[in-house]
Design a protein around this motif. Structure first.
Motif, PDB file in Angstrom:
ATOM      1  N   ILE A  10      51.510  71.681 -39.394  1.00 29.41           N
ATOM      2  CA  ILE A  10      52.558  71.489 -39.532  1.00 29.41           C
ATOM      3  C   ILE A  10      52.831  71.559 -41.133  1.00 29.41           C
ATOM      4  O   ILE A  10      51.657  70.641 -41.668  1.00 29.41           O
ATOM      5  CB  ILE A  10      52.956  70.317 -39.039  1.00 29.41           C
ATOM      6  N   PRO A  11      53.652  71.721 -42.116  1.00 34.26           N
ATOM      7  CA  PRO A  11      53.754  71.511 -42.987  1.00 34.26           C
ATOM      8  C   PRO A  11      54.126  70.343 -43.785  1.00 34.26           C
ATOM      9  O   PRO A  11      53.512  69.787 -44.317  1.00 34.26           O
ATOM     10  CB  PRO A  11      55.491  72.330 -42.940  1.00 34.26           C
ATOM     11  N   VAL A  38      46.313  69.154 -39.112  1.00 31.33           N
ATOM     12  CA  VAL A  38      46.317  69.806 -40.548  1.00 31.33           C
ATOM     13  C   VAL A  38      47.528  70.042 -40.705  1.00 31.33           C
ATOM     14  O   VAL A  38      48.464  71.069 -40.611  1.00 31.33           O
ATOM     15  CB  VAL A  38      45.517  71.194 -40.671  1.00 31.33           C
ATOM     16  N   VAL A  39      48.292  69.307 -42.865  1.00 28.84           N
ATOM     17  CA  VAL A  39      49.066  68.981 -43.065  1.00 28.84           C
ATOM     18  C   VAL A  39      48.982  69.661 -44.323  1.00 28.84           C
ATOM     19  O   VAL A  39      48.558  69.780 -44.895  1.00 28.84           O
ATOM     20  CB  VAL A  39      49.996  67.246 -43.203  1.00 28.84           C
ATOM     21  N   PHE A  57      45.094  66.789 -45.024  1.00 31.38           N
ATOM     22  CA  PHE A  57      46.342  66.879 -46.037  1.00 31.38           C
ATOM     23  C   PHE A  57      45.824  68.410 -46.872  1.00 31.38           C
ATOM     24  O   PHE A  57      44.302  68.875 -47.362  1.00 31.38           O
ATOM     25  CB  PHE A  57      47.107  66.545 -46.707  1.00 31.38           C
ATOM     26  N   CYS A  58      46.221  69.369 -46.786  1.00 33.36           N
ATOM     27  CA  CYS A  58      45.744  70.707 -47.954  1.00 33.36           C
ATOM     28  C   CYS A  58      46.161  70.522 -48.944  1.00 33.36           C
ATOM     29  O   CYS A  58      45.410  70.835 -50.188  1.00 33.36           O
ATOM     30  CB  CYS A  58      46.322  72.224 -46.933  1.00 33.36           C
ATOM     31  N   LYS A  59      47.305  70.245 -49.466  1.00 36.46           N
ATOM     32  CA  LYS A  59      47.747  70.256 -51.195  1.00 36.46           C
ATOM     33  C   LYS A  59      48.635  69.320 -51.013  1.00 36.46           C
ATOM     34  O   LYS A  59      49.553  68.286 -50.790  1.00 36.46           O
ATOM     35  CB  LYS A  59      48.514  72.188 -51.421  1.00 36.46           C
ATOM     36  N   GLU A  60      48.114  68.438 -52.847  1.00 36.22           N
ATOM     37  CA  GLU A  60      48.929  68.155 -53.156  1.00 36.22           C
ATOM     38  C   GLU A  60      50.832  67.915 -52.935  1.00 36.22           C
ATOM     39  O   GLU A  60      51.836  66.715 -52.869  1.00 36.22           O
ATOM     40  CB  GLU A  60      48.861  66.791 -54.567  1.00 36.22           C
TER      41      GLU A  60
END
Length: 363
Positions: A10-11, A38-39, A57-60
């Motif tokens: 999900i975003p 996985v966000v 979290f994948c990216k800041e």
């Protein structure tokens, strides 16, 4: 026997409809499965999550104005980060929520040879994705194992290019912590509430203008939510000289106090996927008025029985229905009882069971 592992993509986990559904659903499914969410972008989760649920979290940060090529590079990098997490976690199935996450989910699932279930959360004709992603969606969605949507109208849209047997209607669940807070003994105030982001889509302007035009007496309008239209709406309230009667509440983690104490709920949207707030308000026994927008309200409200349906953007009809409800306590009581009865099937354990059956088919 070893528990199977679900990976949701999900975003974000901020305040919002898709985020609430994922939180509610995973809180239920954790009883039967191991779960990793996985966000795509880092944020503080807005809704309660069972501590057993892992969140990665994948990216800041989100770059909101990339060039086309930067954007593609960002998406490829993000998709690969998701894939690494899912491989590391040894997920048995990938479940996507919202368009971009869905596309990632199907691509990753094909690459690592696990099943995927994807879920659209808004009426696709009104989504904010670009034509590029609309085309990509048409190519990618048919390759999933199942596509979950909320209404027949949305199903009809997708079955034009996704096999009908893959498209499943599963309604949104009511959040359990919200359900637990319902108290029908609460003394009601003369409050009309609207819960949702303050945006063009939700069209609170229609409600503000209608409210300004009726005989209000001591009634107050409470707008719960934040959004890019907030300042414009505050100015409108000022211009209409109804500051004493309109309150901007902002984002609220626990809306139950407002649902318990208000009498009327209005959903003035131009379009929806499936309006969570409408089900919540009806479950709490509020008398509801909703626009008959695509899609959802007409599958929840039986006009004149458990609420009122009005045409989209129809201010005059909204004024009439508001006045009718304000002046008719018996009708409020009738709508309240029937609304509570008709929304019982949306309780989380029942909806989670339907999801569990679908997931189990592919494991």
């Amino acid at each position: 026997m070893k528990r199977k592992k679900l990976a949701f993509i999900i975003p974000s986990l901020k305040a919002g409809g898709a985020e609430r559904v994922v939180s509610t659903l995973t809180n239920q499914l954790i009883l039967d499965f191991d779960i990793v969410i996985v966000v795509l972008y880092a944020c503080k989760p807005f809704y309660h999550l069972n501590p057993e649920i892992q969140v990665v979290f994948c990216k800041e940060t989100y770059n909101s104005t990339p060039s086309f090529f930067q954007s593609i590079a960002n998406h490829l990098a993000l998709k690969n980060t998701c894939k690494k997490v899912i491989l590391k976690e040894k997920a048995d199935i990938i479940i996507g929520f919202t368009t971009i996450a869905n596309i990632y989910s199907v691509l990753i699932a094909k690459q690592i040879k696990v099943p995927s279930i994807i879920s659209e959360r808004i009426h696709p004709q009104f989504g904010s994705i670009s034509n590029f992603w609309v085309k990509v969606r048409k190519i990618i969605y048919p390759k999933t194992n199942a596509l979950v949507i909320q209404t027949k109208e949305i199903k009809d849209f997708f079955t034009k290019y996704v096999q009908e047997e893959k498209v499943k209607i599963i309604n949104n669940p009511l959040a359990e912590e919200l359900v637990a807070q319902r108290n029908i003994q609460t003394i009601k105030s003369n409050h009309i509430i609207c819960v949702g982001r303050l945006t063009e889509q939700k069209n609170q302007e229609l409600l503000i203008r209608a409210f300004a035009n009726i005989k209000r007496g001591d009634w107050k309008l409470l707008l719960i939510g934040e959004g890019n239209k907030k300042e414009a709406y505050k100015q409108l309230v000022d211009d209409l000289k109804i500051n004493d009667s309109v309150v901007f509440i902002g984002n609220v983690k626990d809306v139950s106090a407002y649902y318990n104490s208000a009498k009327i709920f209005v959903l003035p949207s131009n379009y929806e996927g499936f309006p969570n707030a409408l089900i919540e308000a009806m479950y709490f026994g509020l008398s509801c008025i909703a626009t008959n927008c695509p899609s959802g309200p007409s599958e929840i409200i039986n006009d004149g029985e458990n609420g009122f349906l009005i045409p989209v953007k129809d201010q005059l009809t909204l004024e009439q229905k508001l006045s009718t409800l304000i002046n008719n306590n018996n009708l409020q009581t009738q709508f309240s009882k029937k609304a509570m009865r008709s929304t019982k099937p949306f309780e989380a354990p029942s909806i989670a069971n339907t999801w569990k059956e679908l997931i189990s088919k592919f494991l």
